[in-house]
Design a protein around this motif. Structure first.
Motif, PDB file in Angstrom:
ATOM      1  N   PHE A 125      12.887  26.450   7.684  1.00  0.00           N
ATOM      2  CA  PHE A 125      14.278  26.132   7.800  1.00  0.00           C
ATOM      3  C   PHE A 125      15.118  25.710   6.471  1.00  0.00           C
ATOM      4  O   PHE A 125      14.699  25.846   5.620  1.00  0.00           O
ATOM      5  CB  PHE A 125      14.326  25.103   8.853  1.00  0.00           C
ATOM      6  CG  PHE A 125      13.471  23.857   8.571  1.00  0.00           C
ATOM      7  CD1 PHE A 125      13.964  22.891   7.763  1.00  0.00           C
ATOM      8  CD2 PHE A 125      12.268  23.762   9.081  1.00  0.00           C
ATOM      9  CE1 PHE A 125      13.093  21.948   7.463  1.00  0.00           C
ATOM     10  CE2 PHE A 125      11.487  22.887   8.594  1.00  0.00           C
ATOM     11  CZ  PHE A 125      11.897  21.505   7.831  1.00  0.00           C
ATOM     12  N   ASP A 126      16.503  25.506   6.523  1.00  0.00           N
ATOM     13  CA  ASP A 126      17.350  25.248   5.692  1.00  0.00           C
ATOM     14  C   ASP A 126      17.267  23.865   5.541  1.00  0.00           C
ATOM     15  O   ASP A 126      18.245  23.138   6.143  1.00  0.00           O
ATOM     16  CB  ASP A 126      18.671  25.846   5.878  1.00  0.00           C
ATOM     17  CG  ASP A 126      19.544  25.653   4.663  1.00  0.00           C
ATOM     18  OD1 ASP A 126      19.333  25.242   3.635  1.00  0.00           O
ATOM     19  OD2 ASP A 126      20.862  25.851   4.877  1.00  0.00           O
ATOM     20  N   GLU A 127      16.752  23.124   4.400  1.00  0.00           N
ATOM     21  CA  GLU A 127      16.462  21.672   4.347  1.00  0.00           C
ATOM     22  C   GLU A 127      18.017  21.147   4.043  1.00  0.00           C
ATOM     23  O   GLU A 127      18.336  19.985   4.324  1.00  0.00           O
ATOM     24  CB  GLU A 127      15.505  21.493   3.183  1.00  0.00           C
ATOM     25  CG  GLU A 127      15.100  20.054   3.074  1.00  0.00           C
ATOM     26  CD  GLU A 127      13.824  19.791   2.164  1.00  0.00           C
ATOM     27  OE1 GLU A 127      14.260  19.571   1.166  1.00  0.00           O
ATOM     28  OE2 GLU A 127      12.715  19.668   2.676  1.00  0.00           O
ATOM     29  N   ARG A 142      10.933  20.598   4.430  1.00  0.00           N
ATOM     30  CA  ARG A 142      10.044  21.622   4.495  1.00  0.00           C
ATOM     31  C   ARG A 142       8.675  20.948   3.971  1.00  0.00           C
ATOM     32  O   ARG A 142       7.735  21.661   4.492  1.00  0.00           O
ATOM     33  CB  ARG A 142      10.675  22.566   3.531  1.00  0.00           C
ATOM     34  CG  ARG A 142      11.891  23.169   3.912  1.00  0.00           C
ATOM     35  CD  ARG A 142      11.293  24.334   4.781  1.00  0.00           C
ATOM     36  NE  ARG A 142      10.780  25.495   4.248  1.00  0.00           N
ATOM     37  CZ  ARG A 142      11.158  26.407   3.718  1.00  0.00           C
ATOM     38  NH1 ARG A 142      12.478  26.490   3.548  1.00  0.00           N
ATOM     39  NH2 ARG A 142      10.248  27.272   3.323  1.00  0.00           N
ATOM     40  N   LYS A 143       8.459  20.106   2.880  1.00  0.00           N
ATOM     41  CA  LYS A 143       7.402  19.826   2.503  1.00  0.00           C
ATOM     42  C   LYS A 143       6.399  19.207   3.877  1.00  0.00           C
ATOM     43  O   LYS A 143       5.397  19.527   3.888  1.00  0.00           O
ATOM     44  CB  LYS A 143       7.142  18.710   1.531  1.00  0.00           C
ATOM     45  CG  LYS A 143       7.824  17.402   1.960  1.00  0.00           C
ATOM     46  CD  LYS A 143       7.906  16.196   0.941  1.00  0.00           C
ATOM     47  CE  LYS A 143       8.597  15.042   1.429  1.00  0.00           C
ATOM     48  NZ  LYS A 143       8.663  14.009   0.188  1.00  0.00           N
ATOM     49  N   ASP A 144       7.056  18.623   4.916  1.00  0.00           N
ATOM     50  CA  ASP A 144       6.300  17.978   5.969  1.00  0.00           C
ATOM     51  C   ASP A 144       5.951  19.074   6.700  1.00  0.00           C
ATOM     52  O   ASP A 144       4.964  19.032   7.429  1.00  0.00           O
ATOM     53  CB  ASP A 144       7.246  17.047   6.578  1.00  0.00           C
ATOM     54  CG  ASP A 144       7.505  15.460   5.954  1.00  0.00           C
ATOM     55  OD1 ASP A 144       6.395  15.414   5.295  1.00  0.00           O
ATOM     56  OD2 ASP A 144       8.776  15.115   6.226  1.00  0.00           O
ATOM     57  N   LEU A 179      18.759  32.296  10.256  1.00  0.00           N
ATOM     58  CA  LEU A 179      19.196  30.899  10.675  1.00  0.00           C
ATOM     59  C   LEU A 179      20.305  30.539  11.472  1.00  0.00           C
ATOM     60  O   LEU A 179      21.426  31.134  11.246  1.00  0.00           O
ATOM     61  CB  LEU A 179      18.839  29.801   9.784  1.00  0.00           C
ATOM     62  CG  LEU A 179      17.333  29.781   8.985  1.00  0.00           C
ATOM     63  CD1 LEU A 179      17.549  28.885   8.037  1.00  0.00           C
ATOM     64  CD2 LEU A 179      16.276  29.913  10.193  1.00  0.00           C
ATOM     65  N   SER A 180      20.351  29.866  12.469  1.00  0.00           N
ATOM     66  CA  SER A 180      21.412  29.601  13.173  1.00  0.00           C
ATOM     67  C   SER A 180      22.464  28.529  12.460  1.00  0.00           C
ATOM     68  O   SER A 180      21.877  27.938  11.514  1.00  0.00           O
ATOM     69  CB  SER A 180      21.213  28.846  14.738  1.00  0.00           C
ATOM     70  OG  SER A 180      20.560  27.618  14.644  1.00  0.00           O
ATOM     71  N   GLU A 181      23.623  28.075  12.805  1.00  0.00           N
ATOM     72  CA  GLU A 181      24.363  27.164  12.145  1.00  0.00           C
ATOM     73  C   GLU A 181      23.720  25.793  11.876  1.00  0.00           C
ATOM     74  O   GLU A 181      23.991  25.055  10.884  1.00  0.00           O
ATOM     75  CB  GLU A 181      25.828  26.947  12.725  1.00  0.00           C
ATOM     76  CG  GLU A 181      25.817  26.630  14.392  1.00  0.00           C
ATOM     77  CD  GLU A 181      25.438  25.088  14.564  1.00  0.00           C
ATOM     78  OE1 GLU A 181      25.678  24.396  13.663  1.00  0.00           O
ATOM     79  OE2 GLU A 181      25.031  24.612  15.557  1.00  0.00           O
ATOM     80  N   ASP A 182      22.672  25.352  12.754  1.00  0.00           N
ATOM     81  CA  ASP A 182      22.062  24.245  12.599  1.00  0.00           C
ATOM     82  C   ASP A 182      21.165  23.859  11.387  1.00  0.00           C
ATOM     83  O   ASP A 182      20.409  23.160  11.042  1.00  0.00           O
ATOM     84  CB  ASP A 182      21.547  23.422  13.923  1.00  0.00           C
ATOM     85  CG  ASP A 182      20.242  24.081  14.345  1.00  0.00           C
ATOM     86  OD1 ASP A 182      19.928  25.138  13.733  1.00  0.00           O
ATOM     87  OD2 ASP A 182      19.758  23.820  15.358  1.00  0.00           O
ATOM     88  N   GLY A 183      20.539  25.279  10.954  1.00  0.00           N
ATOM     89  CA  GLY A 183      19.695  25.419   9.857  1.00  0.00           C
ATOM     90  C   GLY A 183      18.310  25.385  10.443  1.00  0.00           C
ATOM     91  O   GLY A 183      17.418  25.526   9.165  1.00  0.00           O
ATOM     92  N   LEU A 184      18.193  24.874  11.582  1.00  0.00           N
ATOM     93  CA  LEU A 184      16.551  24.583  12.062  1.00  0.00           C
ATOM     94  C   LEU A 184      16.159  25.600  12.888  1.00  0.00           C
ATOM     95  O   LEU A 184      14.861  25.867  12.858  1.00  0.00           O
ATOM     96  CB  LEU A 184      16.657  23.146  12.650  1.00  0.00           C
ATOM     97  CG  LEU A 184      15.254  22.878  12.791  1.00  0.00           C
ATOM     98  CD1 LEU A 184      14.534  22.385  11.798  1.00  0.00           C
ATOM     99  CD2 LEU A 184      15.426  21.347  13.863  1.00  0.00           C
ATOM    100  N   HIS A 185      17.167  26.177  13.462  1.00  0.00           N
ATOM    101  CA  HIS A 185      16.632  27.325  14.729  1.00  0.00           C
ATOM    102  C   HIS A 185      17.169  28.939  14.061  1.00  0.00           C
ATOM    103  O   HIS A 185      17.996  28.921  13.261  1.00  0.00           O
ATOM    104  CB  HIS A 185      17.108  26.979  15.955  1.00  0.00           C
ATOM    105  CG  HIS A 185      16.548  25.658  16.476  1.00  0.00           C
ATOM    106  ND1 HIS A 185      17.461  24.466  16.455  1.00  0.00           N
ATOM    107  CD2 HIS A 185      15.421  25.251  17.324  1.00  0.00           C
ATOM    108  CE1 HIS A 185      16.767  23.622  16.873  1.00  0.00           C
ATOM    109  NE2 HIS A 185      15.623  24.121  17.551  1.00  0.00           N
ATOM    110  N   ALA A 186      16.429  29.801  14.714  1.00  0.00           N
ATOM    111  CA  ALA A 186      16.645  31.062  14.221  1.00  0.00           C
ATOM    112  C   ALA A 186      18.026  31.513  15.361  1.00  0.00           C
ATOM    113  O   ALA A 186      18.442  30.929  16.113  1.00  0.00           O
ATOM    114  CB  ALA A 186      15.706  32.054  14.712  1.00  0.00           C
ATOM    115  N   ASN A 187      18.781  32.405  14.437  1.00  0.00           N
ATOM    116  CA  ASN A 187      20.179  32.864  15.268  1.00  0.00           C
ATOM    117  C   ASN A 187      19.700  34.268  15.932  1.00  0.00           C
ATOM    118  O   ASN A 187      18.349  34.513  16.057  1.00  0.00           O
ATOM    119  CB  ASN A 187      21.202  33.015  14.160  1.00  0.00           C
ATOM    120  CG  ASN A 187      20.720  34.345  13.108  1.00  0.00           C
ATOM    121  OD1 ASN A 187      19.767  35.053  13.250  1.00  0.00           O
ATOM    122  ND2 ASN A 187      21.492  34.341  12.042  1.00  0.00           N
TER     123      ASN A 187
END
Length: 207
Positions: A125-127, A142-144, A179-187
């Protein structure tokens, strides 16, 4: 001896399973369903996703929901909710790593008692957009994610459970367009790629 192709496939886990971020076709499991169910009138695909799902509650749902559905194959998506740091960057993970390891073991064992199972790692994801996540007090690093995903692999290996390793499959990709706009989930584009990777994995291992 030929393989017995699974007719009922259940995907269970966190928000990516129900399609968070896919505004077009409802997620990679739904896309898989659109492709798989027309092949045989007896084919069924279940998308059992809950936003914010933890591994502990996922284990409880596996026992409760899948024992009555009686699938022939189970795909487990633990996601990243257990790595979340709530309250600040220095806060502890929602679940400590040692507890996560034990929880993953219990999840895989509970699922395997019901049907052949495989487990999926989460996508990168986009940290920059997850620290914090959506202007909240929740932080995803991301490290976690990498550390906890490695535990998923290790526990799965110890139990003989196949791993659909999205983290490894995506690590060499340019992930921003996926990635979707939230940076955590796929678009939608990312979910289509997840669908194709899932199809290839299941075809190779179970068809």
């Amino acid at each position: 001896m030929s393989r017995r192709v699974p007719k009922k496939i259940a995907f269970i886990g966190s928000s990516s399973i129900y399609g968070r971020g896919d505004t077009e076709l409802g997620g990679f499991v739904q896309r898989f369903r659109f492709r798989y169910e027309p092949l045989n009138p007896k084919n069924l695909v279940y998308a059992l996703g809950i936003f914010g799902e933890s591994v502990v509650s996922l284990t409880q749902r596996v026992s409760a929901e899948l024992s009555v559905r009686r699938p022939h194959l189970i795909g487990l998506y633990p996601g990243y909710n257990d790595i979340c740091r709530i309250g600040g960057e220095a806060a502890k993970n929602t679940m400590a790593l040692d507890f996560f390891r034990q929880a993953m073991l219990e999840l895989l064992q509970a699922s395997s008692e019901i049907a052949p199972s495989f487990v999926m790692t989460g996508i990168p994801f986009d940290e920059r957009r997850t620290t914090p996540y959506r202007d909240s007090d929740s932080y995803f690093f991301r490290k976690d994610a990498q550390l906890y995903s490695q535990v998923v692999r290790e526990v799965a290996l110890s139990e003989g459970i196949p791993v659909l390793d999205f983290e490894s499959l995506w690590c060499a990709l340019a992930i921003m367009p996926l990635l979707s706009e939230d940076g955590l989930h796929a678009n939608p584009v990312g979910h289509q790629l997840l669908c194709e990777q899932t199809w290839n994995f299941i075809s190779r291992n179970y068809f």
